[in-house]
Motif scaffolding. Structure first.
Motif, PDB file in Angstrom:
ATOM      1  N   GLY A  86     113.658  23.670  15.237  1.00 55.55           N
ATOM      2  CA  GLY A  86     112.533  24.552  14.981  1.00 55.55           C
ATOM      3  C   GLY A  86     111.831  25.105  16.197  1.00 55.55           C
ATOM      4  N   ALA A  87     112.334  24.807  17.398  1.00 55.93           N
ATOM      5  CA  ALA A  87     111.700  25.297  18.620  1.00 55.93           C
ATOM      6  C   ALA A  87     112.149  26.720  18.929  1.00 55.93           C
ATOM      7  N   GLN A  88     111.251  27.490  19.505  1.00 54.69           N
ATOM      8  CA  GLN A  88     111.570  28.824  20.004  1.00 54.69           C
ATOM      9  C   GLN A  88     111.933  28.668  21.482  1.00 54.69           C
ATOM     10  N   VAL A  89     113.202  28.831  21.813  1.00 48.87           N
ATOM     11  CA  VAL A  89     113.682  28.545  23.163  1.00 48.87           C
ATOM     12  C   VAL A  89     113.697  29.810  24.006  1.00 48.87           C
ATOM     13  N   VAL A  90     113.033  29.730  25.153  1.00 40.32           N
ATOM     14  CA  VAL A  90     113.052  30.814  26.132  1.00 40.32           C
ATOM     15  C   VAL A  90     113.695  30.259  27.401  1.00 40.32           C
ATOM     16  N   VAL A  91     114.796  30.834  27.798  1.00 37.69           N
ATOM     17  CA  VAL A  91     115.499  30.389  28.999  1.00 37.69           C
ATOM     18  C   VAL A  91     114.893  31.100  30.210  1.00 37.69           C
ATOM     19  N   VAL A  92     114.444  30.302  31.180  1.00 39.32           N
ATOM     20  CA  VAL A  92     113.917  30.834  32.434  1.00 39.32           C
ATOM     21  C   VAL A  92     114.758  30.203  33.537  1.00 39.32           C
ATOM     22  N   ARG A 106     123.485  33.516  22.119  1.00 41.07           N
ATOM     23  CA  ARG A 106     124.457  33.144  21.081  1.00 41.07           C
ATOM     24  C   ARG A 106     124.123  31.779  20.480  1.00 41.07           C
ATOM     25  N   TYR A 107     123.594  30.886  21.287  1.00 38.15           N
ATOM     26  CA  TYR A 107     123.266  29.538  20.815  1.00 38.15           C
ATOM     27  C   TYR A 107     121.873  29.434  20.211  1.00 38.15           C
ATOM     28  N   GLY A 108     121.113  30.534  20.244  1.00 33.93           N
ATOM     29  CA  GLY A 108     119.836  30.512  19.538  1.00 33.93           C
ATOM     30  C   GLY A 108     118.596  30.739  20.372  1.00 33.93           C
ATOM     31  N   ALA A 109     118.744  31.012  21.674  1.00 32.74           N
ATOM     32  CA  ALA A 109     117.578  31.299  22.505  1.00 32.74           C
ATOM     33  C   ALA A 109     116.953  32.631  22.084  1.00 32.74           C
ATOM     34  N   ARG A 110     115.631  32.716  22.163  1.00 31.54           N
ATOM     35  CA  ARG A 110     114.953  33.962  21.837  1.00 31.54           C
ATOM     36  C   ARG A 110     115.083  34.972  22.969  1.00 31.54           C
ATOM     37  N   LYS A 111     115.117  34.481  24.185  1.00 35.85           N
ATOM     38  CA  LYS A 111     115.187  35.374  25.336  1.00 35.85           C
ATOM     39  C   LYS A 111     115.677  34.583  26.539  1.00 35.85           C
ATOM     40  N   ALA A 112     116.329  35.282  27.472  1.00 29.41           N
ATOM     41  CA  ALA A 112     116.706  34.693  28.760  1.00 29.41           C
ATOM     42  C   ALA A 112     116.146  35.600  29.846  1.00 29.41           C
ATOM     43  N   MET A 113     115.530  34.989  30.851  1.00 23.57           N
ATOM     44  CA  MET A 113     114.901  35.777  31.914  1.00 23.57           C
ATOM     45  C   MET A 113     115.014  35.035  33.240  1.00 23.57           C
ATOM     46  N   PRO A 114     115.027  35.768  34.356  1.00 18.43           N
ATOM     47  CA  PRO A 114     115.191  35.129  35.666  1.00 18.43           C
ATOM     48  C   PRO A 114     113.875  34.573  36.196  1.00 18.43           C
ATOM     49  N   LYS A 115     113.991  33.558  37.019  1.00 17.36           N
ATOM     50  CA  LYS A 115     112.798  32.970  37.618  1.00 17.36           C
ATOM     51  C   LYS A 115     112.140  33.901  38.627  1.00 17.36           C
ATOM     52  N   THR A 116     112.848  34.952  39.008  1.00 20.97           N
ATOM     53  CA  THR A 116     112.285  35.904  39.958  1.00 20.97           C
ATOM     54  C   THR A 116     111.241  36.804  39.309  1.00 20.97           C
ATOM     55  N   ALA A 118     107.761  37.849  37.463  1.00 24.14           N
ATOM     56  CA  ALA A 118     106.391  37.412  37.686  1.00 24.14           C
ATOM     57  C   ALA A 118     105.974  36.385  36.632  1.00 24.14           C
ATOM     58  N   LEU A 119     105.117  35.473  37.037  1.00 23.01           N
ATOM     59  CA  LEU A 119     104.630  34.447  36.132  1.00 23.01           C
ATOM     60  C   LEU A 119     103.990  35.058  34.892  1.00 23.01           C
ATOM     61  N   ASN A 120     103.286  36.161  35.073  1.00 17.69           N
ATOM     62  CA  ASN A 120     102.636  36.824  33.936  1.00 17.69           C
ATOM     63  C   ASN A 120     103.646  37.326  32.912  1.00 17.69           C
ATOM     64  N   ASP A 121     104.861  37.660  33.364  1.00 17.86           N
ATOM     65  CA  ASP A 121     105.891  38.113  32.428  1.00 17.86           C
ATOM     66  C   ASP A 121     106.334  36.976  31.517  1.00 17.86           C
ATOM     67  N   VAL A 122     106.436  35.774  32.090  1.00 17.27           N
ATOM     68  CA  VAL A 122     106.795  34.610  31.275  1.00 17.27           C
ATOM     69  C   VAL A 122     105.670  34.305  30.297  1.00 17.27           C
ATOM     70  N   LEU A 123     104.438  34.358  30.772  1.00 23.24           N
ATOM     71  CA  LEU A 123     103.289  34.110  29.905  1.00 23.24           C
ATOM     72  C   LEU A 123     103.237  35.133  28.774  1.00 23.24           C
ATOM     73  N   SER A 124     103.589  36.368  29.074  1.00 25.86           N
ATOM     74  CA  SER A 124     103.595  37.413  28.058  1.00 25.86           C
ATOM     75  C   SER A 124     104.594  37.107  26.945  1.00 25.86           C
ATOM     76  N   VAL A 125     105.759  36.573  27.318  1.00 24.62           N
ATOM     77  CA  VAL A 125     106.767  36.207  26.321  1.00 24.62           C
ATOM     78  C   VAL A 125     106.234  35.096  25.420  1.00 24.62           C
ATOM     79  N   VAL A 126     105.583  34.114  26.017  1.00 23.23           N
ATOM     80  CA  VAL A 126     105.008  33.019  25.233  1.00 23.23           C
ATOM     81  C   VAL A 126     103.963  33.571  24.261  1.00 23.23           C
ATOM     82  N   ARG A 127     103.121  34.464  24.742  1.00 26.41           N
ATOM     83  CA  ARG A 127     102.096  35.060  23.873  1.00 26.41           C
ATOM     84  C   ARG A 127     102.733  35.806  22.698  1.00 26.41           C
ATOM     85  N   ARG A 128     103.762  36.602  22.991  1.00 27.91           N
ATOM     86  CA  ARG A 128     104.398  37.408  21.948  1.00 27.91           C
ATOM     87  C   ARG A 128     105.081  36.529  20.905  1.00 27.91           C
TER      88      ARG A 128
END
Length: 232
Positions: A86-92, A106-116, A118-128
């Protein structure tokens, strides 16, 4: 659409072996009001089962997951069971391999994004995700899945070519992977150099490559190991 929950009710789990990045993410999410947890990383290779069990016990709504969790621990293996739980997985991830990102989707992640990013971009994904909003458009998702599919087909083709090698050719390829030259292989195998050269020629033909270096590279690329390994 998922109803937005109060941030204090949203448990975000961070699974990442890069301490500085994980600590920064934990602090940023905590300041936004999320219930943030961070798991200690495996100390030994192949200990993902224990990490997975600990992750599921925390009952996270969102998981921020790295893929390279120390030597030999591939976070990709955690995605499907976490999503099933039941977790929403975001790969960073620090990996720039976009076909690998496609595998995560393919395995069920909602999104994959690079660590490069900005931190705010990751936070934005969590918010959405908390707001029940999409975090990846269809075009990007389809492109990443296509890259993963193409790489999988290429890998399967390489493995099929390796399966054509005889036991003796496999042994010679192991020697080549250890950096040994034809003369040394012949001495170790108690055969003539001409025999080894013939075997090498056959290996190259079956693998459809033009050099010993390329043959070794192909074998390493798919993580190939001979059925009968030789002593070091």
């Amino acid at each position: 659409m998922t109803q937005t929950m109060a941030r204090s009710e949203v448990r975000v789990l961070i699974i990442d072996d890069h301490a500085l990045f994980a600590e920064s993410m934990e602090l940023a999410l905590s300041l936004e009001g999320y219930d943030v947890r961070r798991l200690p990383q495996p100390q030994t290779a192949g200990s993902l089962n224990g990490l997975l069990a600990a992750a599921i016990r925390t009952r996270p709504r969102i998981v921020l997951l790295d893929l390279d969790l120390g030597e030999h621990n591939d976070g990709t293996r955690l995605i499907a069971p976490l999503a099933t739980a039941g977790a929403q997985v975001v790969v960073v991830t620090g990996s720039a391999d976009r076909s690998r990102w496609g595998e995560c989707l393919r395995y069920g992640a909602r999104k994959a994004m690079p660590k490069t990013m900005a931190l705010n971009d990751v936070l934005s994904v969590v918010r959405r995700i908390n707001q029940g909003l999409p975090v990846m458009d269809r075009t990007e998702r389809e492109e990443l899945l296509r890259l993963w599919h193409d790489q999988r087909q290429e890998r399967e083709a390489m493995v099929a070519r390796l399966m054509l090698l005889t036991k003796r050719e496999q042994e010679v390829l192991v020697h080549l992977m250890k950096g040994r030259q034809v003369r040394e292989i012949a001495a170790l195998s108690v055969v003539s150099e001409a025999t080894v050269r013939t075997q090498v020629k056959s290996i190259l033909a079956k693998l459809e490559v033009s050099s010993q270096l390329a043959a070794v590279g192909l074998a390493n690329r798919v993580g190939w190991h001979a059925v009968s390994r030789l002593s070091a």
